[in-house]
Scaffold this motif. Structure first.
Motif, PDB file in Angstrom:
ATOM      1  N   ARG A   1     -12.407   3.700  -0.793  1.00 39.41           N
ATOM      2  CA  ARG A   1     -12.405   5.163  -0.781  1.00 39.41           C
ATOM      3  C   ARG A   1     -11.023   5.735  -1.064  1.00 39.41           C
ATOM      4  O   ARG A   1     -10.896   6.902  -1.419  1.00 39.41           O
ATOM      5  CB  ARG A   1     -12.888   5.682   0.577  1.00 39.41           C
ATOM      6  CG  ARG A   1     -14.368   5.498   0.786  1.00 39.41           C
ATOM      7  CD  ARG A   1     -14.797   6.204   2.027  1.00 39.41           C
ATOM      8  NE  ARG A   1     -14.543   5.297   3.156  1.00 39.41           N
ATOM      9  CZ  ARG A   1     -14.608   5.645   4.419  1.00 39.41           C
ATOM     10  NH1 ARG A   1     -14.835   6.881   4.756  1.00 39.41           N
ATOM     11  NH2 ARG A   1     -14.408   4.755   5.359  1.00 39.41           N
ATOM     12  N   TYR A   2      -9.988   4.908  -0.886  1.00 39.84           N
ATOM     13  CA  TYR A   2      -8.603   5.357  -1.051  1.00 39.84           C
ATOM     14  C   TYR A   2      -7.975   4.793  -2.323  1.00 39.84           C
ATOM     15  O   TYR A   2      -6.758   4.772  -2.454  1.00 39.84           O
ATOM     16  CB  TYR A   2      -7.786   4.970   0.183  1.00 39.84           C
ATOM     17  CG  TYR A   2      -8.387   5.536   1.442  1.00 39.84           C
ATOM     18  CD1 TYR A   2      -8.137   6.852   1.820  1.00 39.84           C
ATOM     19  CD2 TYR A   2      -9.258   4.774   2.227  1.00 39.84           C
ATOM     20  CE1 TYR A   2      -8.715   7.384   2.950  1.00 39.84           C
ATOM     21  CE2 TYR A   2      -9.834   5.304   3.363  1.00 39.84           C
ATOM     22  CZ  TYR A   2      -9.568   6.608   3.720  1.00 39.84           C
ATOM     23  OH  TYR A   2     -10.152   7.146   4.847  1.00 39.84           O
TER      24      TYR A   2
ATOM     25  N   GLU B   1      -3.561   5.232  -7.012  1.00 35.33           N
ATOM     26  CA  GLU B   1      -4.140   5.538  -8.324  1.00 35.33           C
ATOM     27  C   GLU B   1      -3.857   4.411  -9.303  1.00 35.33           C
ATOM     28  O   GLU B   1      -3.346   4.629 -10.398  1.00 35.33           O
ATOM     29  CB  GLU B   1      -3.582   6.866  -8.837  1.00 35.33           C
ATOM     30  CG  GLU B   1      -3.956   8.035  -7.964  1.00 35.33           C
ATOM     31  CD  GLU B   1      -3.436   9.357  -8.473  1.00 35.33           C
ATOM     32  OE1 GLU B   1      -3.267   9.502  -9.709  1.00 35.33           O
ATOM     33  OE2 GLU B   1      -3.191  10.242  -7.655  1.00 35.33           O
TER      34      GLU B   1
ATOM     35  N   ARG C   1      -1.294   8.006   1.486  1.00 38.50           N
ATOM     36  CA  ARG C   1      -1.797   8.527   0.214  1.00 38.50           C
ATOM     37  C   ARG C   1      -2.718   7.525  -0.466  1.00 38.50           C
ATOM     38  O   ARG C   1      -2.529   6.319  -0.349  1.00 38.50           O
ATOM     39  CB  ARG C   1      -0.627   8.848  -0.688  1.00 38.50           C
ATOM     40  CG  ARG C   1       0.252   9.960  -0.106  1.00 38.50           C
ATOM     41  CD  ARG C   1       1.482  10.175  -0.915  1.00 38.50           C
ATOM     42  NE  ARG C   1       1.094  10.694  -2.231  1.00 38.50           N
ATOM     43  CZ  ARG C   1       1.950  10.876  -3.213  1.00 38.50           C
ATOM     44  NH1 ARG C   1       3.220  10.593  -3.065  1.00 38.50           N
ATOM     45  NH2 ARG C   1       1.540  11.339  -4.376  1.00 38.50           N
ATOM     46  N   PRO C   2      -3.700   8.014  -1.216  1.00 37.95           N
ATOM     47  CA  PRO C   2      -4.549   7.115  -1.995  1.00 37.95           C
ATOM     48  C   PRO C   2      -3.739   6.457  -3.109  1.00 37.95           C
ATOM     49  O   PRO C   2      -2.675   6.928  -3.490  1.00 37.95           O
ATOM     50  CB  PRO C   2      -5.630   8.017  -2.575  1.00 37.95           C
ATOM     51  CG  PRO C   2      -5.296   9.396  -2.196  1.00 37.95           C
ATOM     52  CD  PRO C   2      -4.091   9.398  -1.346  1.00 37.95           C
TER      53      PRO C   2
ATOM     54  N   TRP D   1       0.837  -1.197   0.000  1.00 34.77           N
ATOM     55  CA  TRP D   1       0.000   0.000   0.000  1.00 34.77           C
ATOM     56  C   TRP D   1       0.876   1.252   0.000  1.00 34.77           C
ATOM     57  O   TRP D   1       0.601   2.221  -0.704  1.00 34.77           O
ATOM     58  CB  TRP D   1      -0.927   0.022   1.212  1.00 34.77           C
ATOM     59  CG  TRP D   1      -2.142  -0.847   1.135  1.00 34.77           C
ATOM     60  CD1 TRP D   1      -2.393  -1.962   1.886  1.00 34.77           C
ATOM     61  CD2 TRP D   1      -3.307  -0.665   0.314  1.00 34.77           C
ATOM     62  NE1 TRP D   1      -3.629  -2.483   1.565  1.00 34.77           N
ATOM     63  CE2 TRP D   1      -4.208  -1.702   0.610  1.00 34.77           C
ATOM     64  CE3 TRP D   1      -3.662   0.276  -0.644  1.00 34.77           C
ATOM     65  CZ2 TRP D   1      -5.447  -1.824  -0.006  1.00 34.77           C
ATOM     66  CZ3 TRP D   1      -4.898   0.161  -1.265  1.00 34.77           C
ATOM     67  CH2 TRP D   1      -5.774  -0.879  -0.956  1.00 34.77           C
TER      68      TRP D   1
ATOM     69  N   HIS E   1      -6.377  -0.565   3.224  1.00 39.14           N
ATOM     70  CA  HIS E   1      -5.572   0.648   3.063  1.00 39.14           C
ATOM     71  C   HIS E   1      -5.257   1.218   4.448  1.00 39.14           C
ATOM     72  O   HIS E   1      -6.107   1.219   5.336  1.00 39.14           O
ATOM     73  CB  HIS E   1      -6.339   1.676   2.217  1.00 39.14           C
ATOM     74  CG  HIS E   1      -5.511   2.851   1.839  1.00 39.14           C
ATOM     75  ND1 HIS E   1      -5.331   3.920   2.692  1.00 39.14           N
ATOM     76  CD2 HIS E   1      -4.797   3.122   0.722  1.00 39.14           C
ATOM     77  CE1 HIS E   1      -4.541   4.805   2.111  1.00 39.14           C
ATOM     78  NE2 HIS E   1      -4.201   4.343   0.910  1.00 39.14           N
TER      79      HIS E   1
ATOM     80  N   GLY F   1       1.079   4.073  -3.098  1.00 35.48           N
ATOM     81  CA  GLY F   1       0.390   5.313  -2.783  1.00 35.48           C
ATOM     82  C   GLY F   1       0.871   6.441  -3.676  1.00 35.48           C
ATOM     83  O   GLY F   1       2.050   6.569  -3.976  1.00 35.48           O
TER      84      GLY F   1
ATOM     85  N   SER G   1     -11.648   0.434   2.141  1.00 40.97           N
ATOM     86  CA  SER G   1     -10.394   0.758   1.459  1.00 40.97           C
ATOM     87  C   SER G   1     -10.643   1.330   0.074  1.00 40.97           C
ATOM     88  O   SER G   1      -9.813   2.071  -0.456  1.00 40.97           O
ATOM     89  CB  SER G   1      -9.512  -0.493   1.344  1.00 40.97           C
ATOM     90  OG  SER G   1      -9.118  -0.930   2.618  1.00 40.97           O
TER      91      SER G   1
ATOM     92  N   ALA H   1      -5.134   4.141   5.658  1.00 40.05           N
ATOM     93  CA  ALA H   1      -5.984   5.235   6.113  1.00 40.05           C
ATOM     94  C   ALA H   1      -7.414   4.787   6.398  1.00 40.05           C
ATOM     95  O   ALA H   1      -8.203   5.535   6.972  1.00 40.05           O
ATOM     96  CB  ALA H   1      -5.996   6.366   5.086  1.00 40.05           C
ATOM     97  N   ALA H   2      -7.744   3.564   6.026  1.00 37.82           N
ATOM     98  CA  ALA H   2      -9.086   3.029   6.267  1.00 37.82           C
ATOM     99  C   ALA H   2      -9.152   2.477   7.695  1.00 37.82           C
ATOM    100  O   ALA H   2      -8.207   1.835   8.156  1.00 37.82           O
ATOM    101  CB  ALA H   2      -9.413   1.925   5.265  1.00 37.82           C
TER     102      ALA H   2
ATOM    103  N   TYR I   1      -8.139   5.279  -6.411  1.00 37.51           N
ATOM    104  CA  TYR I   1      -8.612   6.091  -7.528  1.00 37.51           C
ATOM    105  C   TYR I   1      -8.354   5.339  -8.830  1.00 37.51           C
ATOM    106  O   TYR I   1      -7.723   5.825  -9.746  1.00 37.51           O
ATOM    107  CB  TYR I   1      -7.919   7.437  -7.556  1.00 37.51           C
ATOM    108  CG  TYR I   1      -8.110   8.270  -6.305  1.00 37.51           C
ATOM    109  CD1 TYR I   1      -9.131   8.020  -5.408  1.00 37.51           C
ATOM    110  CD2 TYR I   1      -7.257   9.313  -6.035  1.00 37.51           C
ATOM    111  CE1 TYR I   1      -9.302   8.781  -4.272  1.00 37.51           C
ATOM    112  CE2 TYR I   1      -7.415  10.094  -4.902  1.00 37.51           C
ATOM    113  CZ  TYR I   1      -8.439   9.828  -4.020  1.00 37.51           C
ATOM    114  OH  TYR I   1      -8.599  10.591  -2.899  1.00 37.51           O
TER     115      TYR I   1
END
Length: 187
Positions: free
Chosen positions: A152-153, A131, A128-129, A92, A112, A96, A150, A114-115, A155
């Motif tokens: 949500r993070y 991509e 960081r998300p 992850w 993730h 990121g 997860s 941040a989740a 893209y």
């Protein structure tokens, strides 16, 4: 697979490289305490799919800079990443941010950073998300709600696959390999 010791700065790691010479490579990151051959069955399946594999034997003291150094030493410009447990946490971190050296991500046993985890704690709210196209494997060690959150993070295209096992690398190697192959294909 050929075992190779790679030194980056004052640290060194052993990696096992195998499969056909191909521009399509997969970096495999194990969980803490996994045996060095934890991904051997997965690698054999990936080799049959014309993928080169780079299996790190241990993620102890390995950080994103170390991974970049390993890939530089091996001459690998782009790589698909797969990890489980602590290897998934590192994966992850690696992936990121924006698209670059990493093409896709398949993780098991960790959402993730941040989740929120199942108990509501957040390991790294500043993570960081991602991509990239991501697949999260829900196992007995990762609740579905954490995997779903997860998303949500991420893209990029996001999939959640449920596999009712403790260790996806040894108990469901065929399913892990399939998910990795799906992520490495551009179709």
């Amino acid at each position: 697979m050929k075992s190779r010791r790679i030194t980056v700065g004052d640290r060194a790691w052993t990696v096992r490289v195998g499969g056909p010479e191909s521009r399509h490579s997969v970096l495999l990151l194990p969980d803490a305490g996994d045996p060095v051959d934890v991904y051997d069955q997965v690698c054999a399946r990936l080799h049959n799919s014309d993928l080169r594999t780079i299996a790190v034997e241990s993620t102890a003291d390995l950080d994103p800079a170390g991974v970049h150094g390993i890939l530089d030493e091996l001459g690998v410009p782009w790589v698909n990443v797969a990890g489980r447990g602590s290897g998934a946490e590192l994966a992850w971190q690696l992936c990121g941010g924006g698209f670059g050296r990493f093409i896709s991500l398949v993780v098991a046993d960790r959402g993730h950073p941040a989740a929120p985890a199942a108990d509501g704690t957040v390991r790294d709210p500043s993570a960081r998300p991602v991509e990239l196209a991501v697949t999260v494997l829900v196992t007995k060690n990762l609740p579905r709600v954490v995997a779903d959150t997860s998303g949500r993070y991420v893209y990029g295209e996001f999939r959640v696959v449920e596999i009712d096992v403790d260790n996806v690398a040894t108990e469901a190697d065929h399913e892990l390999a399939t998910e990795i192959v799906l992520r490495t294909s551009l179709w």
